[in-house]
Structure formats: structure tokens, C-alpha cells
Design a protein around this motif. Structure first.
Motif, PDB file in Angstrom:
ATOM      1  N   ILE A   1      -2.235  -1.433 -11.363  1.00 46.23           N
ATOM      2  CA  ILE A   1      -2.178  -1.484 -12.833  1.00 46.23           C
ATOM      3  C   ILE A   1      -2.694  -0.170 -13.428  1.00 46.23           C
ATOM      4  O   ILE A   1      -2.115   0.369 -14.380  1.00 46.23           O
ATOM      5  CB  ILE A   1      -2.989  -2.691 -13.359  1.00 46.23           C
ATOM      6  CG1 ILE A   1      -2.246  -3.991 -13.029  1.00 46.23           C
ATOM      7  CG2 ILE A   1      -3.234  -2.577 -14.869  1.00 46.23           C
ATOM      8  CD1 ILE A   1      -3.067  -5.248 -13.264  1.00 46.23           C
ATOM      9  N   PHE A   2      -3.767   0.363 -12.853  1.00 45.00           N
ATOM     10  CA  PHE A   2      -4.295   1.644 -13.338  1.00 45.00           C
ATOM     11  C   PHE A   2      -3.268   2.753 -13.112  1.00 45.00           C
ATOM     12  O   PHE A   2      -3.098   3.631 -13.963  1.00 45.00           O
ATOM     13  CB  PHE A   2      -5.599   1.985 -12.622  1.00 45.00           C
ATOM     14  CG  PHE A   2      -6.288   3.191 -13.187  1.00 45.00           C
ATOM     15  CD1 PHE A   2      -7.065   3.090 -14.324  1.00 45.00           C
ATOM     16  CD2 PHE A   2      -6.156   4.435 -12.589  1.00 45.00           C
ATOM     17  CE1 PHE A   2      -7.701   4.214 -14.868  1.00 45.00           C
ATOM     18  CE2 PHE A   2      -6.779   5.558 -13.122  1.00 45.00           C
ATOM     19  CZ  PHE A   2      -7.555   5.438 -14.266  1.00 45.00           C
ATOM     20  N   GLY A   3      -2.585   2.722 -11.960  1.00 42.36           N
ATOM     21  CA  GLY A   3      -1.537   3.704 -11.692  1.00 42.36           C
ATOM     22  C   GLY A   3      -0.418   3.635 -12.717  1.00 42.36           C
ATOM     23  O   GLY A   3       0.068   4.660 -13.198  1.00 42.36           O
TER      24      GLY A   3
ATOM     25  N   ALA B   1       3.631  -6.325  -7.740  1.00 39.92           N
ATOM     26  CA  ALA B   1       4.223  -7.643  -7.492  1.00 39.92           C
ATOM     27  C   ALA B   1       3.743  -8.201  -6.147  1.00 39.92           C
ATOM     28  O   ALA B   1       3.421  -9.390  -6.033  1.00 39.92           O
ATOM     29  CB  ALA B   1       5.749  -7.551  -7.520  1.00 39.92           C
ATOM     30  N   SER B   2       3.672  -7.352  -5.135  1.00 43.05           N
ATOM     31  CA  SER B   2       3.209  -7.787  -3.814  1.00 43.05           C
ATOM     32  C   SER B   2       1.733  -8.162  -3.844  1.00 43.05           C
ATOM     33  O   SER B   2       1.324  -9.186  -3.277  1.00 43.05           O
ATOM     34  CB  SER B   2       3.439  -6.688  -2.775  1.00 43.05           C
ATOM     35  OG  SER B   2       4.816  -6.431  -2.616  1.00 43.05           O
ATOM     36  N   TYR B   3       0.922  -7.340  -4.500  1.00 41.08           N
ATOM     37  CA  TYR B   3      -0.516  -7.627  -4.580  1.00 41.08           C
ATOM     38  C   TYR B   3      -0.776  -8.933  -5.333  1.00 41.08           C
ATOM     39  O   TYR B   3      -1.687  -9.694  -4.986  1.00 41.08           O
ATOM     40  CB  TYR B   3      -1.254  -6.485  -5.269  1.00 41.08           C
ATOM     41  CG  TYR B   3      -1.290  -5.193  -4.504  1.00 41.08           C
ATOM     42  CD1 TYR B   3      -1.394  -5.166  -3.119  1.00 41.08           C
ATOM     43  CD2 TYR B   3      -1.248  -3.958  -5.174  1.00 41.08           C
ATOM     44  CE1 TYR B   3      -1.443  -3.974  -2.418  1.00 41.08           C
ATOM     45  CE2 TYR B   3      -1.306  -2.761  -4.480  1.00 41.08           C
ATOM     46  CZ  TYR B   3      -1.397  -2.767  -3.109  1.00 41.08           C
ATOM     47  OH  TYR B   3      -1.444  -1.575  -2.423  1.00 41.08           O
TER      48      TYR B   3
ATOM     49  N   TYR C   1       7.898   2.147  -8.150  1.00 40.82           N
ATOM     50  CA  TYR C   1       7.123   1.869  -6.932  1.00 40.82           C
ATOM     51  C   TYR C   1       5.808   1.165  -7.239  1.00 40.82           C
ATOM     52  O   TYR C   1       5.394   0.260  -6.509  1.00 40.82           O
ATOM     53  CB  TYR C   1       6.881   3.156  -6.146  1.00 40.82           C
ATOM     54  CG  TYR C   1       8.064   3.556  -5.299  1.00 40.82           C
ATOM     55  CD1 TYR C   1       8.367   2.849  -4.134  1.00 40.82           C
ATOM     56  CD2 TYR C   1       8.881   4.625  -5.653  1.00 40.82           C
ATOM     57  CE1 TYR C   1       9.458   3.200  -3.346  1.00 40.82           C
ATOM     58  CE2 TYR C   1       9.977   4.988  -4.875  1.00 40.82           C
ATOM     59  CZ  TYR C   1      10.254   4.268  -3.724  1.00 40.82           C
ATOM     60  OH  TYR C   1      11.333   4.611  -2.951  1.00 40.82           O
ATOM     61  N   TYR C   2       5.154   1.558  -8.328  1.00 38.66           N
ATOM     62  CA  TYR C   2       3.919   0.869  -8.709  1.00 38.66           C
ATOM     63  C   TYR C   2       4.194  -0.607  -9.028  1.00 38.66           C
ATOM     64  O   TYR C   2       3.393  -1.486  -8.682  1.00 38.66           O
ATOM     65  CB  TYR C   2       3.276   1.536  -9.923  1.00 38.66           C
ATOM     66  CG  TYR C   2       2.346   2.683  -9.599  1.00 38.66           C
ATOM     67  CD1 TYR C   2       1.286   2.524  -8.706  1.00 38.66           C
ATOM     68  CD2 TYR C   2       2.497   3.926 -10.219  1.00 38.66           C
ATOM     69  CE1 TYR C   2       0.422   3.569  -8.426  1.00 38.66           C
ATOM     70  CE2 TYR C   2       1.632   4.975  -9.946  1.00 38.66           C
ATOM     71  CZ  TYR C   2       0.596   4.794  -9.049  1.00 38.66           C
ATOM     72  OH  TYR C   2      -0.263   5.838  -8.776  1.00 38.66           O
TER      73      TYR C   2
ATOM     74  N   LYS D   1       0.837  -1.209   0.000  1.00 37.49           N
ATOM     75  CA  LYS D   1       0.000   0.000   0.000  1.00 37.49           C
ATOM     76  C   LYS D   1       0.867   1.253   0.000  1.00 37.49           C
ATOM     77  O   LYS D   1       0.589   2.223  -0.714  1.00 37.49           O
ATOM     78  CB  LYS D   1      -0.902   0.007   1.238  1.00 37.49           C
ATOM     79  CG  LYS D   1      -2.002  -1.030   1.241  1.00 37.49           C
ATOM     80  CD  LYS D   1      -3.243  -0.556   0.528  1.00 37.49           C
ATOM     81  CE  LYS D   1      -4.023   0.457   1.338  1.00 37.49           C
ATOM     82  NZ  LYS D   1      -5.276   0.857   0.640  1.00 37.49           N
ATOM     83  N   ILE D   2       1.924   1.224   0.796  1.00 38.19           N
ATOM     84  CA  ILE D   2       2.817   2.375   0.887  1.00 38.19           C
ATOM     85  C   ILE D   2       3.573   2.570  -0.420  1.00 38.19           C
ATOM     86  O   ILE D   2       3.709   3.701  -0.913  1.00 38.19           O
ATOM     87  CB  ILE D   2       3.779   2.212   2.087  1.00 38.19           C
ATOM     88  CG1 ILE D   2       2.987   2.306   3.403  1.00 38.19           C
ATOM     89  CG2 ILE D   2       4.885   3.251   2.059  1.00 38.19           C
ATOM     90  CD1 ILE D   2       3.713   1.792   4.611  1.00 38.19           C
ATOM     91  N   ASN D   3       4.056   1.479  -1.024  1.00 41.10           N
ATOM     92  CA  ASN D   3       4.732   1.591  -2.320  1.00 41.10           C
ATOM     93  C   ASN D   3       3.802   2.162  -3.385  1.00 41.10           C
ATOM     94  O   ASN D   3       4.228   2.941  -4.244  1.00 41.10           O
ATOM     95  CB  ASN D   3       5.261   0.225  -2.758  1.00 41.10           C
ATOM     96  CG  ASN D   3       6.560  -0.152  -2.058  1.00 41.10           C
ATOM     97  OD1 ASN D   3       7.362   0.714  -1.710  1.00 41.10           O
ATOM     98  ND2 ASN D   3       6.763  -1.440  -1.839  1.00 41.10           N
ATOM     99  N   GLU D   4       2.522   1.781  -3.313  1.00 42.29           N
ATOM    100  CA  GLU D   4       1.538   2.316  -4.267  1.00 42.29           C
ATOM    101  C   GLU D   4       1.378   3.825  -4.098  1.00 42.29           C
ATOM    102  O   GLU D   4       1.312   4.570  -5.082  1.00 42.29           O
ATOM    103  CB  GLU D   4       0.196   1.615  -4.069  1.00 42.29           C
ATOM    104  CG  GLU D   4      -0.852   2.009  -5.099  1.00 42.29           C
ATOM    105  CD  GLU D   4      -2.195   1.359  -4.840  1.00 42.29           C
ATOM    106  OE1 GLU D   4      -3.181   1.816  -5.443  1.00 42.29           O
ATOM    107  OE2 GLU D   4      -2.258   0.408  -4.030  1.00 42.29           O
ATOM    108  N   VAL D   5       1.343   4.287  -2.848  1.00 45.84           N
ATOM    109  CA  VAL D   5       1.229   5.732  -2.603  1.00 45.84           C
ATOM    110  C   VAL D   5       2.503   6.449  -3.053  1.00 45.84           C
ATOM    111  O   VAL D   5       2.431   7.539  -3.634  1.00 45.84           O
ATOM    112  CB  VAL D   5       0.923   6.021  -1.119  1.00 45.84           C
ATOM    113  CG1 VAL D   5       0.891   7.523  -0.864  1.00 45.84           C
ATOM    114  CG2 VAL D   5      -0.416   5.409  -0.730  1.00 45.84           C
ATOM    115  N   TYR D   6       3.661   5.831  -2.824  1.00 46.65           N
ATOM    116  CA  TYR D   6       4.911   6.398  -3.352  1.00 46.65           C
ATOM    117  C   TYR D   6       4.799   6.555  -4.870  1.00 46.65           C
ATOM    118  O   TYR D   6       5.206   7.579  -5.437  1.00 46.65           O
ATOM    119  CB  TYR D   6       6.093   5.477  -3.037  1.00 46.65           C
ATOM    120  CG  TYR D   6       6.819   5.773  -1.742  1.00 46.65           C
ATOM    121  CD1 TYR D   6       7.360   7.036  -1.491  1.00 46.65           C
ATOM    122  CD2 TYR D   6       7.001   4.778  -0.785  1.00 46.65           C
ATOM    123  CE1 TYR D   6       8.040   7.305  -0.307  1.00 46.65           C
ATOM    124  CE2 TYR D   6       7.680   5.037   0.407  1.00 46.65           C
ATOM    125  CZ  TYR D   6       8.204   6.294   0.637  1.00 46.65           C
ATOM    126  OH  TYR D   6       8.875   6.558   1.802  1.00 46.65           O
TER     127      TYR D   6
END
Length: 325
Positions: A228-230, A213-215, A207-208, A186-191
Motif C-alpha cells: 500500500i505504501f508503494g 491482492a496476494s498479501y 505490479y504493486y 514478494k517478487i511482484n512487489e519488487v517489480y
């Protein structure tokens, strides 16, 4: 008190069995431990919850607050945003200061997210700070980190990037100490989102990709879709249109986990159409634009599609058609 629905319903999630009957609408243990199943199979979990909808008036106070909270969480994961907001309001009316602290903190995080989506950033920050402080007071580190990453994202939307990154770094260290791969993702996604806003597209993609990869490893479809949208949006703004279209197509496929998801379907179609038009591929863009326009979507986004359609028609020398758009 009206008659309680007494039939027993078995619903299986990856080998795990929930038993929904009259006896368990006072024991909220199943609901409290439902986080993993919600993230992995939001639709099936939602269907399970809805089998108890008619028993709402017979539920104990704690069970009712947890049931409404989990219903809201499932609706958010399924992109049923109008229902999500309505259920959050219903939960607010049902809880009290005697309700479980975890319910109240999660509820404030949801309220912060709703306000964030509406562009009411200052109020969103205030409620998320409240959630963070309550989580810290109760030593709920997991919820404190969730609140912090939402707070960091909200601040980034007001272009307060350095403060956002500082808040996020603290959250990352705490998530790392918990060995919680979901929080780290979640934090990497926000980064990824913040660096995208800062036009540092290379870092944003990095970061996305970590988050995705984690998700994927966790098997969380909603979160995969968001990452993926990001990626698709970042590639589009980076003018790497081939990659943008590739990821919008992946987004279009993965959102099938949520039926009747009109919002996400529109954003996928919009992203593909705009990427093709910006790429200068009007021959391909025109049918994509027509398809996107027919879907239910925001007026502002449709205005952009109409503008691109007119530009493409002009490029083909179809002046009369362009003037009529």
C-alpha cells in the motif's frame, strides 16, 4: 544454572496453540515452523517469543539461534528496526558454523536488508550473494528465491535496472515452480518498486496491485502495508495526488497492527502532507504538515516539510511567518 521458568503459558493464534515451558527450550521445531504465524500475527508471535526471553541462557544452542532469528524477524515485521538490528547482532554473536544452515542463511538475508537500508549497497549485495549461494548449495529453493529478490531490489537502488529485472525474472520462475504465492507476491512487489524507479508508473502500479491482492489473500498485514505504501508513493510521484492521499490514508490505518510504530506513522503523515502541498491544496496541507513535523522522523524529511510549509505560507501572503521557518 539458574532456575528455569516452569510455568506453562498458552497462546492461541487462529486456533493454533503454542505451549511455552521449560521442556521445549531444547526442541526448536515450533520455531522452525513459525513462518506463517509470524507473517499473519507478528505482534502475538512476538509476545509469545518474549515469554521465553528470561530463559535465553538455558536454551540449547540450536533453539537459541532459532529463537533469536525469529525475534529479529518479528521485530522487522513490526517496524522495530533498531531492535531488529540489535537482535541480528546478538544472533551473529550466538551462532557458529555448526548452527542450522537455514538460520545462517536467513541471518545473512537480514544483514543484507540492514545494509541496504543504510545505503551500503555494495556490501549488501556481497552478503546477499553469499546467502543465495549457500541456499542453492543446500537446495533451499525458498531461501534462494528470497535472497534473489532482495538482491534484485538492492541492485535497483544503484540504478542497475536491467540486471535487477533479469535476476527477478529468474526468481519468479523458481517461485512459480514452487507454487508459492508469498514468494510470487514478494517478487511482484519488487517489480513494482523497480518500475517506479524507472518512472514507468503504470507498470509499477500494476505490479504493486498484484502483490497487494496476494498479501490480502494470505492475510499478512506487514506486507499489505508495504504494498500500500508503494502504491501511495508511486501515485505521488506520478502526480496523481488524490489516489496518493487515499493510499497513504489506507497505510495509516493498516499500520495499527504494530503498536508504537513511530517510523511508519511519520511516513504516513509525511506522505499525506507532501501530497496535499504538491497538489497545491495549502489550506489542507498546512495542518497536515504541522502534524507530521510534531512526529518523530528523519531530519531530511522534516526539512522538506518545513520547505513546503514556507511555500504555503508565502502563497497565503504570510511573508513574516515564512521567513521565520
Amino acid at each position: 544454572m539458574r532456575l528455569v521458568f516452569l510455568s506453562i503459558l498458552f497462546i492461541f493464534f487462529s486456533g493454533y496453540c503454542f505451549v511455552a515451558n521449560a521442556a521445549n527450550i531444547t526442541d526448536s521445531t515450533v520455531l522452525e515452523n513459525m513462518e506463517e504465524e509470524l507473517n499473519k500475527q507478528p505482534l502475538k508471535t512476538y509476545q509469545f517469543l518474549m515469554t521465553q526471553a528470561e530463559q535465553l541462557d538455558d536454551m540449547s544452542a540450536d533453539y537459541k539461534s532459532w529463537w533469536l532469528l525469529r525475534k529479529a524477524q518479528a521485530e522487522n515485521l513490526l517496524y522495530f528496526f533498531n531492535r531488529f538490528e540489535q537482535t541480528v547482532q546478538q544472533t551473529l554473536a550466538a551462532v557458529s558454523q555448526q548452527s542450522p544452515p537455514k538460520v545462517l542463511i536467513n541471518l545473512d538475508i537480514f544483514r543484507g536488508m540492514i545494509l541496504q537500508r543504510k545505503g551500503r549497497y555494495r556490501l549488501s549485495e556481497s552478503i546477499l550473494k553469499k546467502a543465495k549461494q549457500a541456499a542453492l548449495k543446500n537446495k533451499f529453493t525458498y531461501l534462494a528465491v528470497l535472497a534473489k529478490q532482495e538482491l534484485a531490489f538492492t541492485k535497483s537502488l544503484t540504478q542497475v535496472y536491467q540486471t535487477s529485472l533479469t535476476e527477478l525474472q529468474q526468481a519468479y520462475l523458481e517461485a512459480f515452480a514452487l507454487h508459492d504465492n508469498f514468494l510470487l507476491a514478494k517478487i511482484n512487489e519488487v517489480y513494482g518498486a523497480i518500475y517506479g524507479y524507472m518512472d514507468d508508473y503504470g507498470k509499477s502500479i500494476e505490479y504493486y496491485q498484484k502483490a497487494l491482492a496476494s498479501y490480502q489473500q494470505l492475510g499478512y498485514p506487514n506486507h499489505q502495508a508495504e504494498a500500500i505504501f508503494g502504491l501511495a508513493s508511486t501515485y505521488r510521484y506520478w502526480k496523481k495526488y488524490g489516489l496518493a492521499i487515499e493510499y497513504y490514508q489506507r497505510y495509516k490505518e493498516i499500520i495499527n497492527f504494530s503498536p508504537n510504530n513511530t517510523d511508519a506513522k511519520f511516513y504516513a503523515a509525511y506522505g499525506i502532507a507532501m501530497s496535499e502541498a504538491e497538489q497545491g491544496n495549502c489550506r489542507q496541507a498546512l495542518p497536515s504538515i504541522e502534524y507530521a513535523i510534531k512526529l518523530e522522523g528523519l531530519i531530511d524529511y522534516k526539512a522538506e516539510l518545513y520547505k513546503r510549509k514556507s511555500q504555503c505560507l508565502l502563497a497565503f501572503g504570510k511573508l513574516d511567518e515564512a521567513e521565520n521557518r
